[in-house]
Design a protein around this motif. Structure first.
Motif, PDB file in Angstrom:
ATOM      1  N   LEU A  88     -17.978 -18.463   3.046  1.00 22.76           N
ATOM      2  CA  LEU A  88     -16.577 -18.452   2.631  1.00 22.76           C
ATOM      3  C   LEU A  88     -15.895 -19.672   3.235  1.00 22.76           C
ATOM      4  O   LEU A  88     -15.855 -19.831   4.457  1.00 22.76           O
ATOM      5  N   CYS A  89     -15.368 -20.545   2.387  1.00 20.13           N
ATOM      6  CA  CYS A  89     -14.513 -21.638   2.815  1.00 20.13           C
ATOM      7  C   CYS A  89     -13.097 -21.275   2.387  1.00 20.13           C
ATOM      8  O   CYS A  89     -12.835 -21.090   1.190  1.00 20.13           O
ATOM      9  N   ARG A  90     -12.185 -21.159   3.350  1.00 24.40           N
ATOM     10  CA  ARG A  90     -10.837 -20.654   3.045  1.00 24.40           C
ATOM     11  C   ARG A  90      -9.760 -21.572   3.584  1.00 24.40           C
ATOM     12  O   ARG A  90      -9.777 -21.969   4.754  1.00 24.40           O
ATOM     13  N   PHE A  91      -8.823 -21.923   2.708  1.00 23.51           N
ATOM     14  CA  PHE A  91      -7.558 -22.502   3.129  1.00 23.51           C
ATOM     15  C   PHE A  91      -6.503 -21.415   3.051  1.00 23.51           C
ATOM     16  O   PHE A  91      -6.370 -20.737   2.025  1.00 23.51           O
ATOM     17  N   PHE A  92      -5.732 -21.251   4.137  1.00 17.83           N
ATOM     18  CA  PHE A  92      -4.668 -20.251   4.179  1.00 17.83           C
ATOM     19  C   PHE A  92      -3.368 -20.927   4.570  1.00 17.83           C
ATOM     20  O   PHE A  92      -3.310 -21.697   5.533  1.00 17.83           O
ATOM     21  N   LEU A  93      -2.322 -20.637   3.805  1.00 17.42           N
ATOM     22  CA  LEU A  93      -0.983 -21.161   4.081  1.00 17.42           C
ATOM     23  C   LEU A  93       0.006 -20.005   4.191  1.00 17.42           C
ATOM     24  O   LEU A  93       0.039 -19.128   3.327  1.00 17.42           O
ATOM     25  N   ARG A 125     -21.095 -19.304  -7.255  1.00 11.58           N
ATOM     26  CA  ARG A 125     -19.908 -19.863  -6.614  1.00 11.58           C
ATOM     27  C   ARG A 125     -18.651 -19.310  -7.273  1.00 11.58           C
ATOM     28  O   ARG A 125     -18.506 -19.355  -8.488  1.00 11.58           O
ATOM     29  N   GLU A 126     -17.765 -18.776  -6.462  1.00 12.26           N
ATOM     30  CA  GLU A 126     -16.475 -18.286  -6.931  1.00 12.26           C
ATOM     31  C   GLU A 126     -15.364 -19.074  -6.252  1.00 12.26           C
ATOM     32  O   GLU A 126     -15.298 -19.147  -5.030  1.00 12.26           O
ATOM     33  N   ARG A 127     -14.497 -19.664  -7.057  1.00 13.35           N
ATOM     34  CA  ARG A 127     -13.343 -20.395  -6.537  1.00 13.35           C
ATOM     35  C   ARG A 127     -12.077 -19.702  -7.016  1.00 13.35           C
ATOM     36  O   ARG A 127     -11.884 -19.514  -8.221  1.00 13.35           O
ATOM     37  N   SER A 128     -11.223 -19.321  -6.094  1.00 17.05           N
ATOM     38  CA  SER A 128     -10.034 -18.557  -6.458  1.00 17.05           C
ATOM     39  C   SER A 128      -8.795 -19.093  -5.760  1.00 17.05           C
ATOM     40  O   SER A 128      -8.875 -19.709  -4.692  1.00 17.05           O
ATOM     41  N   GLN A 129      -7.651 -18.863  -6.409  1.00 22.72           N
ATOM     42  CA  GLN A 129      -6.347 -19.205  -5.837  1.00 22.72           C
ATOM     43  C   GLN A 129      -5.491 -17.951  -5.862  1.00 22.72           C
ATOM     44  O   GLN A 129      -5.323 -17.319  -6.903  1.00 22.72           O
ATOM     45  N   HIS A 130      -4.966 -17.586  -4.719  1.00 16.33           N
ATOM     46  CA  HIS A 130      -4.066 -16.435  -4.575  1.00 16.33           C
ATOM     47  C   HIS A 130      -2.778 -16.942  -3.951  1.00 16.33           C
ATOM     48  O   HIS A 130      -2.822 -17.687  -2.964  1.00 16.33           O
ATOM     49  N   PHE A 169      -6.670 -20.654  -0.943  1.00 18.06           N
ATOM     50  CA  PHE A 169      -7.681 -21.280  -1.777  1.00 18.06           C
ATOM     51  C   PHE A 169      -9.026 -20.881  -1.175  1.00 18.06           C
ATOM     52  O   PHE A 169      -9.347 -21.283  -0.055  1.00 18.06           O
ATOM     53  N   ASP A 170      -9.797 -20.096  -1.898  1.00 11.18           N
ATOM     54  CA  ASP A 170     -11.091 -19.611  -1.408  1.00 11.18           C
ATOM     55  C   ASP A 170     -12.232 -20.160  -2.255  1.00 11.18           C
ATOM     56  O   ASP A 170     -12.147 -20.191  -3.491  1.00 11.18           O
ATOM     57  N   THR A 171     -13.305 -20.562  -1.583  1.00 13.51           N
ATOM     58  CA  THR A 171     -14.569 -20.852  -2.253  1.00 13.51           C
ATOM     59  C   THR A 171     -15.640 -19.998  -1.603  1.00 13.51           C
ATOM     60  O   THR A 171     -15.826 -20.054  -0.386  1.00 13.51           O
ATOM     61  N   ARG A 172     -16.321 -19.186  -2.413  1.00  8.76           N
ATOM     62  CA  ARG A 172     -17.403 -18.330  -1.932  1.00  8.76           C
ATOM     63  C   ARG A 172     -18.716 -18.780  -2.554  1.00  8.76           C
ATOM     64  O   ARG A 172     -18.793 -18.989  -3.766  1.00  8.76           O
ATOM     65  N   LEU A 173     -19.736 -18.914  -1.718  1.00  8.31           N
ATOM     66  CA  LEU A 173     -21.083 -19.256  -2.177  1.00  8.31           C
ATOM     67  C   LEU A 173     -22.032 -18.149  -1.764  1.00  8.31           C
ATOM     68  O   LEU A 173     -22.000 -17.692  -0.611  1.00  8.31           O
ATOM     69  N   TYR A 174     -22.872 -17.739  -2.707  1.00  8.03           N
ATOM     70  CA  TYR A 174     -23.819 -16.653  -2.435  1.00  8.03           C
ATOM     71  C   TYR A 174     -25.180 -17.025  -3.026  1.00  8.03           C
ATOM     72  O   TYR A 174     -25.257 -17.520  -4.161  1.00  8.03           O
ATOM     73  N   HIS A 175     -26.226 -16.784  -2.247  1.00 14.30           N
ATOM     74  CA  HIS A 175     -27.584 -17.085  -2.724  1.00 14.30           C
ATOM     75  C   HIS A 175     -28.548 -16.022  -2.233  1.00 14.30           C
ATOM     76  O   HIS A 175     -28.548 -15.673  -1.047  1.00 14.30           O
ATOM     77  N   GLU A 176     -29.349 -15.492  -3.152  1.00 14.66           N
ATOM     78  CA  GLU A 176     -30.444 -14.588  -2.785  1.00 14.66           C
ATOM     79  C   GLU A 176     -31.705 -15.425  -2.655  1.00 14.66           C
ATOM     80  O   GLU A 176     -32.073 -16.153  -3.580  1.00 14.66           O
ATOM     81  N   PHE A 177     -32.347 -15.345  -1.505  1.00 11.59           N
ATOM     82  CA  PHE A 177     -33.550 -16.141  -1.264  1.00 11.59           C
ATOM     83  C   PHE A 177     -34.599 -15.839  -2.342  1.00 11.59           C
ATOM     84  O   PHE A 177     -34.863 -14.693  -2.667  1.00 11.59           O
ATOM     85  N   VAL A 180     -14.482 -22.474   7.587  1.00 10.29           N
ATOM     86  CA  VAL A 180     -15.637 -22.057   6.800  1.00 10.29           C
ATOM     87  C   VAL A 180     -16.494 -21.122   7.643  1.00 10.29           C
ATOM     88  O   VAL A 180     -16.676 -21.346   8.843  1.00 10.29           O
ATOM     89  N   LYS A 181     -16.984 -20.043   7.026  1.00  9.25           N
ATOM     90  CA  LYS A 181     -17.834 -19.066   7.697  1.00  9.25           C
ATOM     91  C   LYS A 181     -19.156 -18.943   6.940  1.00  9.25           C
ATOM     92  O   LYS A 181     -19.183 -19.067   5.713  1.00  9.25           O
ATOM     93  N   ILE A 182     -20.219 -18.669   7.679  1.00 11.64           N
ATOM     94  CA  ILE A 182     -21.516 -18.441   7.052  1.00 11.64           C
ATOM     95  C   ILE A 182     -22.198 -17.247   7.694  1.00 11.64           C
ATOM     96  O   ILE A 182     -22.124 -17.059   8.914  1.00 11.64           O
TER      97      ILE A 182
END
Length: 351
Positions: free
Chosen positions: A271-276, A301-306, A286-294, A259-261
């Protein structure tokens, strides 16, 4: 602007804090990260742990670690997992390895499991806590068990099996209900900070996305995270990258979750990412992205599978090897299979 954040109730990342422990405060948010060594590969206090296991679960649980390695991984429901976590994680008579072993009941943990690593965010007005930790990241492996698509095997599997056709161990491995790819669609853990500071951490209620109140704060949306805007160079007030687990799949690829912030003056992005990557066979994200404007009242939140087989990837031969070993560069070449976008409202959380 640094400030020590409030302790998060019932947090698997709370135990085992290391010297590499960082915290930062901006606007209405507290940010905290912890980075430590990998989980031990066996029990570190067998006399105490075996006694506690027997007391909690009966004599049959003693030495269960050894027995389980020869068996398949039992599937758990989400309710079963959460119940195990509440009962076991804060048990003082168990080492951290035994806690993972009993809660997850996995035949094999990833070679590098960073049990004390975490990223934690606390939104002070709503008391909403969002956390990313290794224990919860591993839970979907035993709850959902994605594995490889039907029919796909590692490139060396057929030759390996032919050479061991009459081996009882080979038959057990092939029939085992164990997701050796460690595939997880983990996208964070949600809970509310307790107003009662005298309460026990084990009494805190974890919020489930499929049940109120969290389900009432989440709504589908057509709004998307502006990734081009995030590519523009601007000041970074706080940054960290936290590994949750990694395994080299017996030298046949890699499975990793991190996970990166990034916190900017006007927003933060996670970005929280699982990579195989199964060598010469398959890749998955499997990616989960979180974005917030103060100042806004919600997170995007975007959750994607590639995923794709290696053969179906459109990679130039002179670039293929380099791309396959660099997940960030490879990502743009892997087709998307699923995308879910929603808003997580903050203003209602304190109601």
């Amino acid at each position: 602007m640094n400030a020590k954040p409030k302790q998060c109730p019932f947090s698997p990342g709370t135990l085992g804090l290391s010297a590499d422990h960082r915290h930062y405060q901006q606007d209405e948010w507290l940010f905290e990260t912890n980075r430590s060594h990998i989980l031990n590969s066996k029990c570190t206090s067998s006399f105490v742990c075996d006694k506690t296991r027997a007391m909690m679960m009966g004599d049959e649980c003693c030495d269960s670690t050894t027995n389980r390695k020869q068996q398949s991984t039992p599937r758990k429901s989400l309710d079963e997992y959460l119940d195990c976590k509440r009962r076991i994680y804060y048990e003082r008579g168990l080492c951290q390895y035994c806690k993972y072993d009993l809660i997850l009941s996995m035949a094999h943990l990833p070679d590098m499991t960073y049990a004390s690593n975490h990223l934690r965010l606390v939104h002070k007005p709503s008391r909403l806590i969002i956390e990313f930790n290794a224990l919860d990241a591993l839970a979907p492996i035993v709850i959902k068990s994605y594995g490889l698509p039907v029919g796909l095997k590692v490139s060396a599997s057929e030759a390996w099996l032919r050479a061991r056709m009459n081996c009882e161990y080979t038959q057990n491995v092939c029939n085992a209900d164990f997701d050796w790819t460690f595939s997880t669609d983990y996208g964070g853990t949600f809970r509310l900070d307790s107003l009662d500071k005298s309460s026990s951490p084990t009494e805190a209620i974890e919020l489930r996305p499929d049940q109120p109140p969290l389900s009432q704060w989440i709504e589908p949306t057509d709004e998307r995270i502006d990734m081009e805007q995030l590519k523009i160079h601007k000041q970074i007030n706080f940054f960290d990258e936290i590994e949750l687990f990694e395994d080299e799949l017996a030298d046949h690829g890699v499975a990793q979750c991190l996970v990166k912030i990034r916190v900017h003056p006007d927003c933060f992005y996670i970005l929280c990412r699982f990579f195989l990557r199964v060598d010469r066979v398959f890749v998955r994200y499997f990616d989960t992205r979180l974005y917030h404007e103060f100042g806004s009242g919600y997170l995007l939140r975007e959750r994607s599978q590639h995923e794709s087989t290696i053969a179906e990837l459109d990679l130039a031969s002179d670039m293929a090897q380099a791309l396959l070993t660099h997940p960030q560069e490879l990502f743009g070449h892997v087709p998307i299979k699923n995308l879910v976008v929603d808003k997580i409202h903050l203003s209602s959380s304190s109601n």
